[in-house]
Design an enzyme around this catalytic site. Structure first.
Site, short mmCIF file in Angstrom:
data_model
loop_
_atom_site.label_atom_id
_atom_site.label_comp_id
_atom_site.label_asym_id
_atom_site.label_seq_id
_atom_site.Cartn_x
_atom_site.Cartn_y
_atom_site.Cartn_z
N ALA A 233 -86.87 15.19 36.51
CA ALA A 233 -87.69 16.18 37.47
C ALA A 233 -86.72 16.98 38.41
O ALA A 233 -86.85 18.19 38.59
CB ALA A 233 -88.83 15.75 37.92
N GLY A 236 -87.93 19.35 41.30
CA GLY A 236 -89.16 19.79 40.74
C GLY A 236 -89.32 21.18 40.42
O GLY A 236 -90.74 21.56 40.56
N GLY A 237 -88.62 22.06 40.30
CA GLY A 237 -88.94 23.49 39.84
C GLY A 237 -89.94 23.56 38.71
O GLY A 237 -90.99 24.24 38.62
N ASP A 256 -87.17 10.79 38.32
CA ASP A 256 -85.84 10.97 38.52
C ASP A 256 -84.89 9.90 39.07
O ASP A 256 -85.58 8.90 39.48
CB ASP A 256 -85.51 12.23 39.32
CG ASP A 256 -84.26 12.87 38.98
OD1 ASP A 256 -84.12 13.86 38.11
OD2 ASP A 256 -83.28 12.50 39.56
N ASP A 301 -86.19 17.66 30.25
CA ASP A 301 -85.38 18.84 30.79
C ASP A 301 -83.90 18.10 31.24
O ASP A 301 -83.57 17.76 32.29
CB ASP A 301 -85.62 19.46 32.12
CG ASP A 301 -84.90 20.47 32.59
OD1 ASP A 301 -84.03 21.15 31.46
OD2 ASP A 301 -84.85 20.99 33.64
N CYS A 354 -80.25 23.78 29.86
CA CYS A 354 -79.58 25.11 30.45
C CYS A 354 -78.30 25.45 29.68
O CYS A 354 -77.27 25.71 30.42
CB CYS A 354 -79.74 25.30 31.82
SG CYS A 354 -78.90 23.79 32.65
#
Length: 401
Positions: A233, A236-237, A256, A301, A354
């Site tokens: 996380a 936290g976005g 996390d 993520d 990303c």
């Protein structure tokens, strides 16, 4: 444009910290902007944007200034002179800028701009890797796009407002925005502005989140009332986005390894009015094992090279090293193998990075599926900055049979 001594000296000080002391550009700029309370918005914009620009084009400017890999203050001044000359800014009569060879700078720029790794200011190894993974044509377009300044994109907090209402509220603060087709909660600023000081932000009506990043939570297909795990996380976005999509109903567990990041998530969640988020620090494997076969949805993520977000973090081009890439790929596969076990039968998982490298993305998913036949790939999305105009991202939606 007229150069002001105190602003330029601030830029030079900041570049010295970034180039010679390994400081992160965003943290340095944040401190620089607090240096003089008398600075107006134009002053602050000059300091921030000039610092980022010279970091972004570090190799090109250093090569032109004959100061490659030697970032003494004298050479940083020479790089600044290159920046100013290429923008047609008249250099003041300062000792630090005396003797700047203006004509030679323009000639060297034309000459060096024919070499991609210098023109785009990237290390040799990264240029070779980009060609290897994406091919010559795609890599040339992509690294050029990743050197452009990123737009400021907002994500509407639908727990508190709508995109249309938020646009109206921001207009009252003289912040003009526009909708982005295909991104249901996104607003793009027409001009850059300090958006963190107005009441709309303080009231939790929006978060700053790139359009590509907003696609990740959407892909997970969460519904109100579900048990959802955001396994990496951070601050936290994406957890905040998931909470909004869940309409504050159900349980959202944000995990996390860094407790400090989860504290920041708690603070942001209070501002956003997101009440269904529970944070848990991963202190041992037990934290993960307790959730095996329990979650309707899991978001991974994953930590990655970050090559898709170089527009926002231009100094990352120089901080990333080849050995880090190999280590992070091992970490990604390990996380995917272990954390996927939290998905219950019939549940779904999104693996996202990303990064734009197939070795961090499609190949990781293929490796995982080869050893986990109880999962199937539903769909994946590869987002390139050169095609979308936003950050480079990858996301894959998997389902457990």
């Amino acid at each position: 444009m007229r150069l002001h001594r105190n602003l330029v000296f601030s830029v030079i000080d900041g570049l010295n910290l970034i180039f010679n002391e390994g400081a992160y550009a965003d943290k340095v700029v944040e401190k620089l902007l607090k240096r003089d309370a008398r600075w107006g918005s134009r002053d602050r914009k000059f300091v921030a944007e000039t610092t980022y620009e010279i970091v972004r084009w570090k190799r090109l400017y250093a090569e032109i200034a004959d100061s490659n890999e030697n970032y003494s203050r004298e050479n940083i001044w020479r790089m600044f002179a290159v920046w100013a000359t290429l923008r047609g800014i008249e250099l003041p009569d300062w000792n630090q800028l005396a003797g700047t060879p203006t004509r030679r700078i323009k000639g060297r720029f034309d000459e060096l701009s024919k070499i991609r790794k210098i023109k785009e200011s990237i290390p040799d190894w990264l240029d070779e890797l980009g060609v290897q993974e994406l091919g010559e044509a795609v890599w040339t377009k992509e690294i050029h796009a990743l050197n452009e300044q990123a737009d400021v994109i907002l994500r509407t907090n639908t727990l508190k407002t709508t995109k249309e209402k938020l646009q109206t509220v921001l207009a009252k603060f003289d912040i003009e925005t526009e909708f982005i087709e295909g991104y249901p909660d996104a607003l793009r600023l027409k001009e850059r502005a300090n958006i963190f000081k107005n009441d709309a932000f303080k009231s939790g009506l929006f978060e700053v989140q790139d359009a590509s990043s907003q696609l990740v939570a959407e892909l997970l297909d969460v519904q109100p009332g579900m048990k959802v795990v955001d396994a990496c996380a951070g601050a936290g976005g994406k957890s905040l986005h998931l909470a909004a999509l869940m309409e504050n109903k159900g349980q959202l567990i944000s995990l996390d390894i860094y407790e400090g990041k989860l504290r920041e998530l708690k603070r942001r969640a209070r501002r956003n009015g997101a009440h269904n988020i529970e944070t848990r620090v991963i202190t041992s494997t037990k934290v993960i094992k307790k959730l095996y076969d329990k979650a309707d949805r899991v978001l991974i993520d994953a930590p990655c090279s970050g090559l898709g977000v170089l527009r926002r973090n231009p100094d990352a081009k120089w901080k990333i090293q080849p050995d880090f890439l190999e280590k992070i790929k091992n970490t990604q596969q390990d996380i995917l193998q272990r954390y996927s076990r939290m998905v219950k039968s019939g549940g779904k998982l999104v693996y996202a990075t990303c990064s734009i490298l197939p070795s961090e993305n499609q190949q990781q998913v293929e490796t995982f599926l080869a050893s986990n036949d109880d999962f199937t790939l539903i769909e994946d999305k590869k987002v390139l900055a050169s095609e979308s105009g936003f950050d480079g991202f990858y996301m894959a939606l998997l389902e457990r049979k």
